[in-house]
Design a protein around this motif. Structure first.
Motif, PDB file in Angstrom:
ATOM      1  N   TYR A   1      26.428   1.873 -12.439  1.00 22.00           N
ATOM      2  CA  TYR A   1      27.475   2.468 -11.616  1.00 22.00           C
ATOM      3  C   TYR A   1      27.402   1.908 -10.198  1.00 22.00           C
ATOM      4  O   TYR A   1      26.327   1.781  -9.618  1.00 22.00           O
ATOM      5  CB  TYR A   1      27.344   3.985 -11.586  1.00 22.00           C
ATOM      6  N   VAL A   2      28.565   1.591  -9.655  1.00 25.77           N
ATOM      7  CA  VAL A   2      28.670   1.023  -8.312  1.00 25.77           C
ATOM      8  C   VAL A   2      28.981   2.145  -7.331  1.00 25.77           C
ATOM      9  O   VAL A   2      29.970   2.875  -7.516  1.00 25.77           O
ATOM     10  CB  VAL A   2      29.776  -0.045  -8.248  1.00 25.77           C
ATOM     11  N   PRO A   3      28.180   2.338  -6.293  1.00 31.38           N
ATOM     12  CA  PRO A   3      28.467   3.400  -5.301  1.00 31.38           C
ATOM     13  C   PRO A   3      29.806   3.167  -4.609  1.00 31.38           C
ATOM     14  O   PRO A   3      30.183   2.018  -4.329  1.00 31.38           O
ATOM     15  CB  PRO A   3      27.304   3.286  -4.311  1.00 31.38           C
ATOM     16  N   LEU A   4      30.531   4.235  -4.337  1.00 29.48           N
ATOM     17  CA  LEU A   4      31.821   4.115  -3.663  1.00 29.48           C
ATOM     18  C   LEU A   4      31.669   3.537  -2.264  1.00 29.48           C
ATOM     19  O   LEU A   4      32.594   2.908  -1.734  1.00 29.48           O
ATOM     20  CB  LEU A   4      32.502   5.489  -3.580  1.00 29.48           C
ATOM     21  N   SER A   5      30.513   3.737  -1.659  1.00 30.25           N
ATOM     22  CA  SER A   5      30.283   3.195  -0.319  1.00 30.25           C
ATOM     23  C   SER A   5      30.331   1.670  -0.306  1.00 30.25           C
ATOM     24  O   SER A   5      30.562   1.062   0.739  1.00 30.25           O
ATOM     25  CB  SER A   5      28.934   3.680   0.221  1.00 30.25           C
ATOM     26  N   GLN A   6      30.123   1.039  -1.478  1.00 29.68           N
ATOM     27  CA  GLN A   6      30.173  -0.412  -1.586  1.00 29.68           C
ATOM     28  C   GLN A   6      31.519  -0.908  -2.112  1.00 29.68           C
ATOM     29  O   GLN A   6      31.695  -2.112  -2.331  1.00 29.68           O
ATOM     30  CB  GLN A   6      29.046  -0.903  -2.516  1.00 29.68           C
ATOM     31  N   ASN A   7      32.461   0.006  -2.316  1.00 36.22           N
ATOM     32  CA  ASN A   7      33.735  -0.358  -2.936  1.00 36.22           C
ATOM     33  C   ASN A   7      34.899   0.292  -2.174  1.00 36.22           C
ATOM     34  O   ASN A   7      35.474   1.292  -2.620  1.00 36.22           O
ATOM     35  CB  ASN A   7      33.741   0.091  -4.407  1.00 36.22           C
ATOM     36  N   PRO A   8      35.276  -0.258  -1.018  1.00 43.95           N
ATOM     37  CA  PRO A   8      36.358   0.347  -0.213  1.00 43.95           C
ATOM     38  C   PRO A   8      37.677   0.458  -0.967  1.00 43.95           C
ATOM     39  O   PRO A   8      38.404   1.445  -0.803  1.00 43.95           O
ATOM     40  CB  PRO A   8      36.479  -0.603   0.986  1.00 43.95           C
ATOM     41  N   ARG A   9      38.009  -0.537  -1.778  1.00 45.02           N
ATOM     42  CA  ARG A   9      39.262  -0.470  -2.538  1.00 45.02           C
ATOM     43  C   ARG A   9      39.195   0.626  -3.597  1.00 45.02           C
ATOM     44  O   ARG A   9      40.218   1.240  -3.934  1.00 45.02           O
ATOM     45  CB  ARG A   9      39.568  -1.821  -3.178  1.00 45.02           C
ATOM     46  N   GLY A  10      38.013   0.867  -4.103  1.00 50.17           N
ATOM     47  CA  GLY A  10      37.851   1.968  -5.042  1.00 50.17           C
ATOM     48  C   GLY A  10      38.125   3.312  -4.381  1.00 50.17           C
ATOM     49  O   GLY A  10      38.732   4.210  -4.991  1.00 50.17           O
TER      50      GLY A  10
ATOM     51  N   THR B   1      40.690   7.162 -16.415  1.00 51.53           N
ATOM     52  CA  THR B   1      40.108   5.886 -16.846  1.00 51.53           C
ATOM     53  C   THR B   1      40.022   4.898 -15.684  1.00 51.53           C
ATOM     54  O   THR B   1      39.038   4.157 -15.559  1.00 51.53           O
ATOM     55  CB  THR B   1      40.926   5.281 -17.997  1.00 51.53           C
ATOM     56  N   THR B   2      41.042   4.888 -14.829  1.00 51.70           N
ATOM     57  CA  THR B   2      40.979   4.003 -13.659  1.00 51.70           C
ATOM     58  C   THR B   2      39.844   4.412 -12.736  1.00 51.70           C
ATOM     59  O   THR B   2      39.129   3.560 -12.186  1.00 51.70           O
ATOM     60  CB  THR B   2      42.314   4.027 -12.895  1.00 51.70           C
ATOM     61  N   SER B   3      39.657   5.722 -12.576  1.00 52.71           N
ATOM     62  CA  SER B   3      38.552   6.213 -11.734  1.00 52.71           C
ATOM     63  C   SER B   3      37.200   5.824 -12.329  1.00 52.71           C
ATOM     64  O   SER B   3      36.259   5.484 -11.602  1.00 52.71           O
ATOM     65  CB  SER B   3      38.642   7.732 -11.595  1.00 52.71           C
ATOM     66  N   THR B   4      37.114   5.861 -13.649  1.00 53.25           N
ATOM     67  CA  THR B   4      35.875   5.432 -14.317  1.00 53.25           C
ATOM     68  C   THR B   4      35.609   3.956 -14.054  1.00 53.25           C
ATOM     69  O   THR B   4      34.472   3.550 -13.776  1.00 53.25           O
ATOM     70  CB  THR B   4      35.968   5.692 -15.829  1.00 53.25           C
ATOM     71  N   ASN B   5      36.683   3.162 -14.123  1.00 52.82           N
ATOM     72  CA  ASN B   5      36.517   1.733 -13.868  1.00 52.82           C
ATOM     73  C   ASN B   5      36.107   1.449 -12.429  1.00 52.82           C
ATOM     74  O   ASN B   5      35.428   0.456 -12.155  1.00 52.82           O
ATOM     75  CB  ASN B   5      37.818   0.992 -14.198  1.00 52.82           C
TER      76      ASN B   5
END
Length: 322
Positions: free
Chosen positions: A4-13, A65-69
């Motif tokens: 799992y990728v932390p949201l802090s590392q994924n601004p577009r997420g 599903t998009t949130s999971t991705n």
């Protein structure tokens, strides 16, 4: 094993979360109010209600599903996504896209069915049937193509395996065609209520209000046109990073359609609320007029009673003449 990728590392997420979940909630509130209006008026469910419920369920599935991705790395550059995540990343992307397209089809079908219940002209019924056929054929084909655009089909969600897929330009051109058809149906369905309501025996102000409420689908058509401008990202590579506008507008379109299709059904709820408010104000006025305060009564008539008389107006023609 999935990483799992932390949201802090994924601004577009984070942007995806900030857009998808509020839209899902707001469209769900409008749908709930639509269904509550049905209960309030003791009306039974009809096919348009079932289709719009299905549309929201598909929207929720697409959002989930998009949130999971996003947790798998969607929104990052493809070389930043953990290798172990690709096995699930592809199939979840297909499910998300499939659900989003089906949500669009169901929500617009719902509104078209609503119009069919109001139409009496034969030519207009056949026109709506034509719109329904165009809308559903194009969208369901688009949804199916998520799973069959490669040989073998597993390559649609496992790009590493051997095989071949359709040229990207074919996918782009077909997506544009589907979008144009969808926008045309939106604008056509938004204009039809004006024609339909001309023959109804209603006050002009109320007639215009209903027609405007039933024409909210024009906003769904606008979002569809905006989405068309983002389809070219399919040919840019690095889909995970570049697809943000396409994903957002592909989600905004069905959410707007659900909201637009629910607003006309809430008209009776607003009328009932306004009627209840007027009754409460009238009861409050009566209460004040029946309990005069010291020094407020003159010549046998209380000040609030005079206000009530002005509020209600004269009761008989003789008073009007006076």
């Amino acid at each position: 094993m999935v990483t799992y990728v932390p949201l802090s590392q994924n601004p577009r997420g984070v942007t995806i979360y900030a857009v998808l979940w509020p839209l899902t909630f707001v469209s769900g509130v409008f749908l709930a109010l639509r269904l509550y209006t049905k209960v309030l008026r003791r009306r039974r469910m009809w096919w348009d209600d079932y289709f719009i419920i299905a549309a929201w369920v598909m929207l929720l599935l697409s959002c989930s599903t998009t949130s999971t991705n996003v947790r798998f790395g969607f929104g990052l550059h493809e070389n930043q996504i953990p290798v172990d995540n690709w096995e699930f990343f592809g199939i979840i992307s297909n499910i998300s896209g499939f659900a989003s397209v089906i949500s669009v089809a169901c929500s617009k079908t719902s509104f078209a069915i609503t119009l069919l219940r109001l139409v009496t002209d034969r030519w207009m019924r056949w026109f709506i049937y034509g719109l329904l056929a165009l809308l559903n054929i194009t969208h369901y084909l688009s949804a199916i193509f998520f799973w069959v655009s490669c040989d073998p089909p597993e390559k649609t969600y496992h790009p590493q395996i051997d095989g071949h897929c359709w040229p990207v330009r074919v996918t782009i051109n077909f997506s544009i065609f589907v979008g144009v058809c969808s926008a045309f149906c939106d604008f056509a369905l938004a204009l039809l209520p004006w024609r339909i309501l001309l023959r109804y025996n209603m006050y002009n102000r109320e007639k215009i209000g209903v027609a405007v409420a039933m024409s909210m689908g024009v906003f769904a058509g606008i979002t569809c046109i905006v989405k068309l401008t983002t389809v070219q990202v399919l040919d840019e590579g690095d889909f995970s990073y570049n697809a943000l506008p396409l994903v957002l507008w592909g989600f905004i379109e069905p959410a707007c359609t659900i909201i637009a299709a629910s607003i006309p059904m809430m008209r009776h709820l607003f009328k009932n609320f306004r009627r209840t408010s007027e009754i409460d104000d009238d009861d409050s006025l009566r209460e004040h007029s029946s309990s005069p305060a010291p020094g407020e009564q003159r010549h046998g008539q209380h000040v609030y009673a005079r206000e009530e008389q002005r509020y209600r107006g004269p009761r008989d023609p003789e008073q009007q003449k006076g």
